[in-house]
Design an enzyme around this catalytic site. Sequence first.
Site, mmCIF file in Angstrom:
data_model
loop_
_atom_site.group_PDB
_atom_site.id
_atom_site.type_symbol
_atom_site.label_atom_id
_atom_site.label_comp_id
_atom_site.label_asym_id
_atom_site.label_seq_id
_atom_site.Cartn_x
_atom_site.Cartn_y
_atom_site.Cartn_z
ATOM 1 N N PHE A 1 -8.934 9.272 -13.782
ATOM 2 C CA PHE A 1 -10.673 9.168 -13.568
ATOM 3 C C PHE A 1 -11.304 9.101 -14.828
ATOM 4 C CE2 PHE A 1 -9.533 13.414 -15.950
ATOM 5 C CZ PHE A 1 -10.691 13.472 -16.609
ATOM 6 N N LYS B 1 -5.266 1.570 -6.749
ATOM 7 C CA LYS B 1 -5.546 2.745 -6.127
ATOM 8 C C LYS B 1 -6.398 3.553 -7.339
ATOM 9 C CE LYS B 1 -4.734 6.784 -6.059
ATOM 10 N NZ LYS B 1 -5.715 7.700 -6.223
ATOM 11 N N GLU C 1 -9.560 9.216 -7.275
ATOM 12 C CA GLU C 1 -10.393 9.650 -5.937
ATOM 13 C C GLU C 1 -11.469 10.375 -6.541
ATOM 14 O OE1 GLU C 1 -7.039 10.388 -7.020
ATOM 15 O OE2 GLU C 1 -6.578 12.306 -5.987
ATOM 16 N N ARG C 2 -11.598 10.860 -7.735
ATOM 17 C CA ARG C 2 -12.486 11.617 -8.113
ATOM 18 C C ARG C 2 -13.795 10.898 -8.757
ATOM 19 N NH1 ARG C 2 -9.036 15.005 -12.561
ATOM 20 N NH2 ARG C 2 -7.417 15.175 -11.309
ATOM 21 N N SER D 1 -1.663 11.286 -16.153
ATOM 22 C CA SER D 1 -1.096 12.275 -16.661
ATOM 23 C C SER D 1 0.648 12.248 -16.740
ATOM 24 C CB SER D 1 -1.270 13.883 -16.199
ATOM 25 O OG SER D 1 -1.121 13.690 -14.795
ATOM 26 N N CYS E 1 -7.494 9.911 -23.605
ATOM 27 C CA CYS E 1 -5.958 10.045 -24.280
ATOM 28 C C CYS E 1 -5.919 9.678 -25.475
ATOM 29 C CB CYS E 1 -5.198 8.849 -23.232
ATOM 30 S SG CYS E 1 -5.511 7.128 -23.685
ATOM 31 N N GLU F 1 -1.792 19.150 -23.424
ATOM 32 C CA GLU F 1 -2.962 18.367 -23.672
ATOM 33 C C GLU F 1 -4.134 18.886 -22.802
ATOM 34 O OE1 GLU F 1 -2.884 14.782 -20.963
ATOM 35 O OE2 GLU F 1 -4.151 13.629 -22.380
HETATM 36 P P1 NAD Z 1 -3.676 12.248 -12.803
HETATM 37 O O1 NAD Z 1 -2.343 11.869 -13.288
HETATM 38 O O2 NAD Z 1 -3.975 13.610 -12.285
HETATM 39 O O3 NAD Z 1 -4.116 11.063 -12.075
HETATM 40 C C1 NAD Z 1 -3.818 9.592 -12.129
HETATM 41 C C2 NAD Z 1 -3.608 8.725 -10.955
HETATM 42 O O4 NAD Z 1 -2.621 9.510 -10.181
HETATM 43 C C3 NAD Z 1 -4.834 9.070 -9.891
HETATM 44 O O5 NAD Z 1 -5.117 7.892 -9.193
HETATM 45 C C4 NAD Z 1 -4.155 10.139 -8.959
HETATM 46 O O6 NAD Z 1 -4.947 10.084 -7.790
HETATM 47 C C5 NAD Z 1 -2.756 9.835 -8.896
HETATM 48 N N1 NAD Z 1 -2.015 11.126 -8.673
HETATM 49 C C6 NAD Z 1 -2.323 12.398 -9.139
HETATM 50 N N2 NAD Z 1 -1.179 13.273 -8.787
HETATM 51 C C7 NAD Z 1 -0.324 12.208 -8.166
HETATM 52 C C8 NAD Z 1 0.953 12.738 -7.649
HETATM 53 N N3 NAD Z 1 1.315 13.995 -7.643
HETATM 54 N N4 NAD Z 1 1.718 11.666 -6.926
HETATM 55 C C9 NAD Z 1 1.088 10.615 -7.052
HETATM 56 N N5 NAD Z 1 -0.139 10.261 -7.714
HETATM 57 C C10 NAD Z 1 -0.803 10.902 -8.093
HETATM 58 O O7 NAD Z 1 -4.323 11.957 -14.348
HETATM 59 P P2 NAD Z 1 -6.065 11.972 -14.354
HETATM 60 O O8 NAD Z 1 -6.371 13.499 -14.179
HETATM 61 O O9 NAD Z 1 -6.987 11.414 -13.136
HETATM 62 O O10 NAD Z 1 -6.366 11.421 -15.992
HETATM 63 C C11 NAD Z 1 -6.140 12.014 -16.972
HETATM 64 C C12 NAD Z 1 -4.785 11.851 -17.699
HETATM 65 O O11 NAD Z 1 -4.752 10.446 -17.834
HETATM 66 C C13 NAD Z 1 -4.781 12.325 -18.981
HETATM 67 O O12 NAD Z 1 -3.520 13.291 -19.196
HETATM 68 C C14 NAD Z 1 -5.033 11.288 -19.982
HETATM 69 O O13 NAD Z 1 -4.193 11.498 -21.213
HETATM 70 C C15 NAD Z 1 -4.141 10.215 -19.213
HETATM 71 N N6 NAD Z 1 -4.547 8.812 -19.535
HETATM 72 C C16 NAD Z 1 -3.704 8.252 -20.325
HETATM 73 C C17 NAD Z 1 -4.047 7.028 -20.957
HETATM 74 C C18 NAD Z 1 -3.171 6.299 -21.635
HETATM 75 O O14 NAD Z 1 -3.370 4.915 -21.979
HETATM 76 N N7 NAD Z 1 -2.058 6.723 -22.043
HETATM 77 C C19 NAD Z 1 -5.329 6.416 -20.595
HETATM 78 C C20 NAD Z 1 -6.295 7.295 -19.735
HETATM 79 C C21 NAD Z 1 -5.720 8.366 -19.518
#
Ligand code: NAD
Length: 507
Positions: free
Chosen positions: A158, A182, A185-186, A235, A290, A391
């Site tokens: 998101f 994909k 969704e937020r 994450s 991140c 985090e």
């Molecule tokens: P998230 O992991 O909750 O979601 C990321 C994506 O995964 C979304 O599209 C979501 O729909 C999908 N998803 C969520 N749960 C899932 C599951 N159980 N099974 C399959 N798909 C699933 O992350 P977020 O809250 O949207 O974003 C924040 C996180 O992203 C933080 O931890 C941040 O550090 C990380 N991030 C990392 C980088 C990097 O380059 N390392 C960059 C941006 C964000």
Amino acid sequence: MNNGVTGESGMKIIGHFINGRVVDIHSRLQEIYNPAIGDVIRQVAIAPKFLVEDAIAAAQAAFPAWRDTPPIQRARIMFRYKQLLEEHADEICSLIGQEHGKILHDAAGELQRGIENVEYACGAPEILKGEFSKNVGAGINSWSDFQPLGVVAGITPFNFPAMVPLWMFPLALVCGNTFVLKPSERDPSATLYIGQLLKEAGLPDGVFNIVNGDKDAVDTLLTDKRVSAVSFVGSTPVAQYIYSTATAHGKRCQALGGAKNHAIVMPDADMENVVSSLLGAAFGSSGERCMALSVAVAVGDDIADQLVAQLQERMKSLTIGVYSDKNDFGPVITREHQQKICAYITSAEQQGAKILVDGRNIKISGYENGFFVGATLIDYVTTNMDSYKAEIFGPVLQIIRAKTMQDAMNIIDEHEYGNGTCIYTRDGEAANYFADRIQVGMVGINIPLPVPVAYHSFGGWKNSLFGDLHAYGPDGVRFYTRRKMITQRWPSANLRERTEFSMPTMK
Ligand code: NAD
């Protein structure tokens, strides 16, 4: 531009983009909030499994013709795409602001960093050049070729609804792949908007597709045989799941995860530079980056005392609020996330840290229901505290006091994450030692957010990245292509292959 159709509830429904058309077929609808006002403003269509399969089928059908399209023609579409992104920047940033809560100049910065990846992709004919060797044997030439993988999938978080998708698909497409994205969704509206601009830029239908959805949609992408590779950013627990599932299904995968980024503040640091840059790196984008610097490790009590005194003073003038250039940062993404951040601050207090500036009970006039957390400064944090280990992903800066630079480096190395880090010092020898030895993927020297530019690659170490290659730039080209080696001889009257039963060697 299709910004959603109006559903039965009178609310706009954000749909999918499949085979060049926006469709709003769904198994259910999920609410999208404006985090600054705390209200639902739209709904997103959650794709049923068959629709994800339709998107994969569209991408698969489009692949043969796209694969054979010369790289220069693919690149020309990206040139037009860059122009369209710039022309529509106001609309894109406004959608980011509405659903993510980012303030105006931060949304503009995110989009600009995304556009830089499109600029890199415009160099497709150059970056796809293989290597050529003449006369590797008598009359034999040999060259390498970078071929596309087929249908690749991207799953994005998101916190950068425009930039992180732009890390992925422009490069994947110019390498000759077709794509199914994909998004989160937020806050899916900005992503849908930039996806549709590709069609306007001249991309053939089916080459790029978006499906909105949750875990079910992701699982289909991870397991469908027609998908060759998966890029993920999100994450760490989800990244681990994505990496293990995709690779178990024979797919190439890069999964970028979460972070806990530390800055070491050395006794000789330029304190004015430290304080100014730490404020932006810790609290910019409400700490939902991140690469946010969320821990400052001060070497020596004197420097720690100076640092917290100056930070406290400067934090008095931070402005928090809605999408406007007057504010420094906005709300966090959801009510649940707001509560989680506050719970971490409370736990730090209960475990013995000292809350110097407390953002838990902030109220923004006129936006009392918004998901705001004020900038928070916590001193005397230790490595066994929950607020340190996790985090937090919020506007919280924690101070750890270390005795020596080596102690500070050990703290960083022992943390499970290794995304970004920074050292503030005037000592070149110390900075070089730090950059060489620290177990972190992206290092800043007096630079708080060392996010690589688009012609380098982005990636952390340890639990911040699963997979061998970093995202975008040269590693991105490697990720989205498969190398083929071609060795050629044209036999002639005096140059023919002899029958050889031994391993061929140059004689
Ligand atoms: P998230 O992991 O909750 O979601 C990321 C994506 O995964 C979304 O599209 C979501 O729909 C999908 N998803 C969520 N749960 C899932 C599951 N159980 N099974 C399959 N798909 C699933 O992350 P977020 O809250 O949207 O974003 C924040 C996180 O992203 C933080 O931890 C941040 O550090 C990380 N991030 C990392 C980088 C990097 O380059 N390392 C960059 C941006 C964000």
